[in-house]
Motif scaffolding. Structure first.
Motif, PDB file in Angstrom:
ATOM      1  N   VAL A  50       0.802  -1.231   0.000  1.00 41.48           N
ATOM      2  CA  VAL A  50       0.000   0.000   0.000  1.00 41.48           C
ATOM      3  C   VAL A  50       0.830   1.273   0.000  1.00 41.48           C
ATOM      4  CG1 VAL A  50      -2.260  -0.702   0.900  1.00 41.48           C
ATOM      5  CG2 VAL A  50      -0.421  -0.174   2.484  1.00 41.48           C
ATOM      6  N   ARG A  51       2.010   1.236   0.604  1.00 43.32           N
ATOM      7  CA  ARG A  51       2.870   2.425   0.596  1.00 43.32           C
ATOM      8  C   ARG A  51       4.293   2.020   0.269  1.00 43.32           C
ATOM      9  NH1 ARG A  51      -0.849   3.036   4.378  1.00 43.32           N
ATOM     10  NH2 ARG A  51       0.330   1.628   5.710  1.00 43.32           N
ATOM     11  N   PHE A 159      -5.985   6.341  -4.879  1.00 41.38           N
ATOM     12  CA  PHE A 159      -4.674   6.218  -4.227  1.00 41.38           C
ATOM     13  C   PHE A 159      -4.255   4.764  -4.046  1.00 41.38           C
ATOM     14  CE2 PHE A 159      -8.021   6.777  -1.023  1.00 41.38           C
ATOM     15  CZ  PHE A 159      -7.918   5.588  -0.339  1.00 41.38           C
ATOM     16  N   CYS A 160      -5.187   3.827  -4.240  1.00 44.40           N
ATOM     17  CA  CYS A 160      -4.996   2.485  -3.661  1.00 44.40           C
ATOM     18  C   CYS A 160      -4.573   1.420  -4.662  1.00 44.40           C
ATOM     19  CB  CYS A 160      -6.279   2.048  -2.958  1.00 44.40           C
ATOM     20  SG  CYS A 160      -6.039   0.562  -1.972  1.00 44.40           S
ATOM     21  N   PRO A 256     -12.481   3.871   7.868  1.00 41.97           N
ATOM     22  CA  PRO A 256     -11.534   4.745   7.164  1.00 41.97           C
ATOM     23  C   PRO A 256     -12.244   5.924   6.492  1.00 41.97           C
ATOM     24  CG  PRO A 256     -10.999   2.462   6.743  1.00 41.97           C
ATOM     25  CD  PRO A 256     -12.334   2.472   7.448  1.00 41.97           C
ATOM     26  N   GLN A 258     -10.196   8.764   5.293  1.00 39.35           N
ATOM     27  CA  GLN A 258      -9.146   9.190   4.342  1.00 39.35           C
ATOM     28  C   GLN A 258      -8.946  10.700   4.276  1.00 39.35           C
ATOM     29  OE1 GLN A 258      -7.623   6.618   3.902  1.00 39.35           O
ATOM     30  NE2 GLN A 258      -8.938   4.911   3.354  1.00 39.35           N
ATOM     31  N   ASP A 296      -8.709   5.685   9.304  1.00 38.82           N
ATOM     32  CA  ASP A 296      -7.465   5.862   8.546  1.00 38.82           C
ATOM     33  C   ASP A 296      -7.555   7.207   7.827  1.00 38.82           C
ATOM     34  OD1 ASP A 296      -6.691   3.260   9.164  1.00 38.82           O
ATOM     35  OD2 ASP A 296      -7.231   2.444   7.206  1.00 38.82           O
ATOM     36  N   ILE A 297      -6.434   7.931   7.804  1.00 32.76           N
ATOM     37  CA  ILE A 297      -6.410   9.241   7.142  1.00 32.76           C
ATOM     38  C   ILE A 297      -5.133   9.370   6.316  1.00 32.76           C
ATOM     39  CG2 ILE A 297      -6.372  11.751   7.495  1.00 32.76           C
ATOM     40  CD1 ILE A 297      -7.739  11.198  10.245  1.00 32.76           C
ATOM     41  N   PHE A 327      -1.375   8.584   7.504  1.00 32.99           N
ATOM     42  CA  PHE A 327      -0.371   8.259   6.488  1.00 32.99           C
ATOM     43  C   PHE A 327      -0.112   9.447   5.579  1.00 32.99           C
ATOM     44  CE2 PHE A 327      -3.175   4.544   7.178  1.00 32.99           C
ATOM     45  CZ  PHE A 327      -2.260   3.679   7.784  1.00 32.99           C
ATOM     46  N   LYS A 328       1.122   9.530   5.132  1.00 31.85           N
ATOM     47  CA  LYS A 328       1.472  10.469   4.086  1.00 31.85           C
ATOM     48  C   LYS A 328       1.191   9.766   2.766  1.00 31.85           C
ATOM     49  CE  LYS A 328       5.838  11.713   3.806  1.00 31.85           C
ATOM     50  NZ  LYS A 328       7.147  12.287   4.159  1.00 31.85           N
ATOM     51  N   TYR A 329       0.528  10.457   1.857  1.00 26.32           N
ATOM     52  CA  TYR A 329       0.211   9.858   0.560  1.00 26.32           C
ATOM     53  C   TYR A 329       1.475   9.325  -0.112  1.00 26.32           C
ATOM     54  CZ  TYR A 329      -0.726   9.519  -4.401  1.00 26.32           C
ATOM     55  OH  TYR A 329      -0.788   9.076  -5.697  1.00 26.32           O
ATOM     56  N   SER A 330       1.380   8.107  -0.607  1.00 26.33           N
ATOM     57  CA  SER A 330       2.498   7.467  -1.291  1.00 26.33           C
ATOM     58  C   SER A 330       2.033   7.096  -2.704  1.00 26.33           C
ATOM     59  CB  SER A 330       2.903   6.215  -0.499  1.00 26.33           C
ATOM     60  OG  SER A 330       3.827   5.433  -1.210  1.00 26.33           O
TER      61      SER A 330
HETATM   62  N1  5AD Z   1      -0.644   6.251   0.335  1.00 25.05           N
HETATM   63  C1  5AD Z   1      -0.840   6.409   1.655  1.00 25.05           C
HETATM   64  N2  5AD Z   1      -1.711   5.695   2.356  1.00 25.05           N
HETATM   65  C2  5AD Z   1      -2.433   4.757   1.705  1.00 25.05           C
HETATM   66  N3  5AD Z   1      -3.378   3.904   2.125  1.00 25.05           N
HETATM   67  C3  5AD Z   1      -3.780   3.164   1.078  1.00 25.05           C
HETATM   68  N4  5AD Z   1      -3.123   3.524  -0.027  1.00 25.05           N
HETATM   69  C4  5AD Z   1      -2.275   4.531   0.336  1.00 25.05           C
HETATM   70  C5  5AD Z   1      -1.341   5.328  -0.367  1.00 25.05           C
HETATM   71  N5  5AD Z   1      -1.135   5.192  -1.679  1.00 25.05           N
HETATM   72  C6  5AD Z   1      -3.868   3.882   3.512  1.00 25.05           C
HETATM   73  C7  5AD Z   1      -5.371   4.169   3.568  1.00 25.05           C
HETATM   74  C8  5AD Z   1      -5.950   2.818   3.878  1.00 25.05           C
HETATM   75  C9  5AD Z   1      -4.861   2.192   4.697  1.00 25.05           C
HETATM   76  C10 5AD Z   1      -4.927   0.716   4.819  1.00 25.05           C
HETATM   77  O1  5AD Z   1      -3.680   2.588   4.042  1.00 25.05           O
HETATM   78  O2  5AD Z   1      -5.620   5.074   4.620  1.00 25.05           O
HETATM   79  O3  5AD Z   1      -7.179   2.897   4.573  1.00 25.05           O
END
Ligand code: 5AD
Length: 440
Positions: A50-51, A159-160, A256, A258, A296-297, A327-330
């Protein structure tokens, strides 16, 4: 000759459950588990994608495991990172023999045997029917059990990576789930956690998630039912009613969100606005008193402005989450968000993450401090890492450390919360006046 398998698990609870299934597949072929990689004939690393930092950790760890590769020892990368990278992993990591995605574990014994003969392989075919229905999971936890009820994901959050690593959504048949839970209960397990990527969209063609909650909650011996992770828009009235009606269903939802900004949620491809999310929270809280809520955010999603981030912070305060994973967006290869403009600079995202963590802690600390002095039923799970305390959990998912003998593991106690670190609690066995008289 007994063969030994060593397995390391990263990422989500479904990976924990998948590792238990892999041990089941291998156990049928005579493998036994070892917690010492130096003693292993087969080393498996069950990975998360996921990241990027989750993947970097695994890459580092595999470099370390390389040390234990004597001749004949097989090193396999399994799980979501294996699915995502496939053959690329074999090409780039010469010490890796096997790469197997989440739908390929049934072939483990055969692939391992081939690898021992020098045939490295990557198996990343999706099998939309695969539920490992006949595989007896090898579980070590005797108190609680993870039970996967749904695999894959049909949502397309931009994002996922998960839809790309776990394939299409499919649900197990309710009857099969109930059979497994019944067996677990006979073995003494009293808490089950139902797992799915969007678990409340469970549907086996005949039964929905409400039916599932009612049926699992009715299994004799099951005292606690949890589930993770639900999707906000899938809380139908039927599901909410089942949560309220079934005594075993715990008063906790990990939901979650987000982002707290409707504009960002839209760009994330989430199917709700801030207001929709708040409305779901209201319905859940109205139906289930004293509900614990966690979330989750993600911060720093492309296009997230300071005002959008402010909306996330205000949502955290408005909902009053008991905890949040932040989490920081990845950026993930192949996901929709890669095409979005206005990337947020890393330093800005990092700053927002720090501020958000502080806000989450502040909100959680206030909520938890208000609980000190109250009494709760806890299930004792295991020895705590600290001292000779036991780790236990309330129905609302608060961790409580209690003094007591390990013979209490698996039992339900009434404890009074005596203090909090802000996130976890200390507690004392609540002894009623009558019991005191007996003791005295
Ligand atoms: N970047 C950061 N966080 C992410 N998550 C999922 N994909 C990404 C991403 N690309 C986080 C979401 C999800 C959790 C399992 O991981 O918040 O709910």
């Amino acid at each position: 000759m007994t063969r030994r398998v060593y397995i390391e698990t990263y990422g989500c609870q479904m990976n924990v459950a998948d590792s238990e299934l892999m041990l089941g597949v291998l156990g049928r072929e005579g493998y036994v588990v070892t917690d010492d990689p130096a003693a292993a004939d087969l080393m498996l690393v069950n990975t998360c994608a996921v990241r990027d930092n989750a993947e970097q950790r695994v890459i580092g760890r595999m470099g370390e495991l390389k040390r234990y590769k004597r001749p004949g020892v097989v090193l396999g990368v399994v799980g979501c990172m294996a699915q995502r990278l496939g053959r690329r992993l074999l090409d780039e990591a010469p010490h890796v023999d096997l790469v197997i995605g989440p739908d390929g574990y049934r072939a483990l014994p055969e692939l391992v045997s081939n690898a021992r003969d020098g045939a490295r392989a990557a198996d990343t075919a999706f099998k939309s029917w695969e539920h490992y229905e006949d595989v007896p999971a090898v579980r070590t936890d005797r108190v609680g059990a993870f039970v996967t009820v749904q695999r894959g994901c049909d949502y397309r959050c931009t994002f996922c990576i998960v839809p790309m690593t776990r394939g299409r959504e499919r649900s197990r048949r309710l009857g099969d789930v109930i059979t497994e839970v019944g067996t677990l209960a006979e073995q003494g397990v009293t808490e089950v956690t139902l797992l799915g990527q969007t678990v409340n969209s469970y549907h086996d063609g005949e039964h929905d998630f409400a039916d599932l909650l009612r049926s699992v909650g009715a299994v004799s011996g099951v005292r606690r039912v949890r589930f993770t992770s639900p999707y906000p828009t899938e809380f139908t009235d039927r599901v909410v009613a089942a949560m309220a009606d079934v005594p075993a269903v715990c008063e906790h939802v990990h939901l979650p969100v987000q982002s707290g900004s409707s504009r960002v949620l839209k760009r994330m491809g989430r199917r709700y606005s801030r207001e929709d999310y708040l409305a779901v929270v209201d319905r859940l809280r109205a139906a289930v008193p004293n509900l614990g809520l966690t979330t989750d955010i993600i911060v720093g999603f492309p296009g997230e402005s300071e005002a959008d981030f402010g909306a996330t912070e205000s949502l955290v305060r408005e909902v009053g989450f008991d905890d949040a994973y932040t989490f920081k967006y990845s950026p993930r290869e192949g996901t929709g968000a890669l095409r979005l403009p206005e990337a947020v600079p890393d330093a800005v995202a990092g700053g927002r993450l720090e501020r958000l963590i502080a806000t989450v802690r502040d909100v959680a600390r206030r909520r938890n401090a208000a609980l000190v002095g109250t009494t709760h039923e806890v299930l004792v799970e295991k020895p705590a890492r600290r001292g000779d305390l036991l780790q236990s959990r309330t129905r609302t998912n608060k961790v409580v450390l209690v003094p007591g003998p390990t013979s209490w593991i698996g039992s339900y106690l009434q404890v009074r919360l005596t203090g909090t670190t802000g996130s976890t609690f200390t507690g004392m066995l609540e002894v009623s006046g009558k019991e005191l008289a007996v003791v005295g």
